[in-house]
Enzyme design. Structure first.
Site, PDB file in Angstrom:
ATOM      1  N   CYS A  52      87.004  97.339  47.898  1.00  0.00           N
ATOM      2  CA  CYS A  52      86.716  96.986  46.164  1.00  0.00           C
ATOM      3  C   CYS A  52      87.751  96.080  45.595  1.00  0.00           C
ATOM      4  CB  CYS A  52      86.306  97.973  45.088  1.00  0.00           C
ATOM      5  SG  CYS A  52      87.399  99.505  45.754  1.00  0.00           S
ATOM      6  N   HIS A  99      88.222 103.213  42.944  1.00  0.00           N
ATOM      7  CA  HIS A  99      87.554 101.787  42.456  1.00  0.00           C
ATOM      8  C   HIS A  99      87.730 100.872  41.288  1.00  0.00           C
ATOM      9  CE1 HIS A  99      83.482 100.090  44.136  1.00  0.00           C
ATOM     10  NE2 HIS A  99      83.238 100.853  42.996  1.00  0.00           N
ATOM     11  N   HIS A 153      81.147  94.471  41.669  1.00  0.00           N
ATOM     12  CA  HIS A 153      81.847  95.109  42.577  1.00  0.00           C
ATOM     13  C   HIS A 153      81.414  96.103  44.228  1.00  0.00           C
ATOM     14  CE1 HIS A 153      79.701  99.336  42.409  1.00  0.00           C
ATOM     15  NE2 HIS A 153      79.134  98.303  41.065  1.00  0.00           N
TER      16      HIS A 153
END
Length: 190
Positions: free
Chosen positions: A97, A149, A161
């Site tokens: 990510c 994240h 993402h």
């Protein structure tokens, strides 16, 4: 199963969930099907068909005019769509990510960000969700380790993402999994 086996299983599960991950199913198994659809797990896209140009398809998914979209950003996203997750990766053979967000910022916005999602969160000017703009960062926590994240906000609660299961994908902040794990958002100070 012994106590040690349970501990190893539990530790493995925690490590898996604390990485850049999602638990949603994806509507399309391809990054782009023959009709030009984009890879998304957003509930608002269920049943939607995409039949225009690539930029028009993104505009349709995001429910905005194509004129409001940064063509360079969506060209970058389109080029990386569906690339698989790989912890620590920053290549087309696999990306995580924060690696994806770093590459996006270097290519599209000509700026450098810290390497980890946690460090990225430390350099943003915080914003409420209803004030987010295309290119802002959105942060999530899937475990007890704080921010783990990051994604890039697009429009109308959608963000791009890297999912551990489906790779680079567009999701919706309003969907339950993301709504319950969402922590922070803002514009990076670069």
């Amino acid at each position: 199963m012994s106590v040690r086996s349970y501990f190893i299983f539990f530790l493995g599960a925690v490590l898996f969930l604390s990485s850049c991950s999602t638990k949603k199913k994806v509507l399309s198994s391809n990054t782009h099907s023959s009709n030009g659809s984009v890879l998304t797990d957003a509930s608002s896209a269920r049943g939607k068909t995409f039949s225009g140009s690539r930029l028009d398809n993104y505009a349709d998914l995001l429910n905005v005019s194509a004129k409001k979209l940064n063509p360079h950003l969506y060209s970058f996203i389109d080029d990386w769509m569906g690339i698989p997750h790989r912890m620590g990766g920053q290549t087309k053979s696999g990306v995580d990510c924060s690696g994806f967000v770093n590459l996006l910022y270097i290519e599209v916005y000509k700026g450098n960000l810290p390497r980890t999602s946690r460090d990225m969160e430390g350099i943003v000017k915080r914003k409420k969700v209803d004030k987010l703009e295309e290119g802002d960062l959105v942060f999530f926590s899937f475990g007890r380790n704080g921010i783990d994240h990051v994604g890039v906000y697009l429009h109308n609660n959608k963000f791009v993402h890297v999912s551990t299961r489906k790779g680079v994908i567009i999701s919706d902040l309003s969907d339950s999994w993301y709504a319950k794990t969402f922590v922070d958002a803002g514009s990076p100070n670069i």
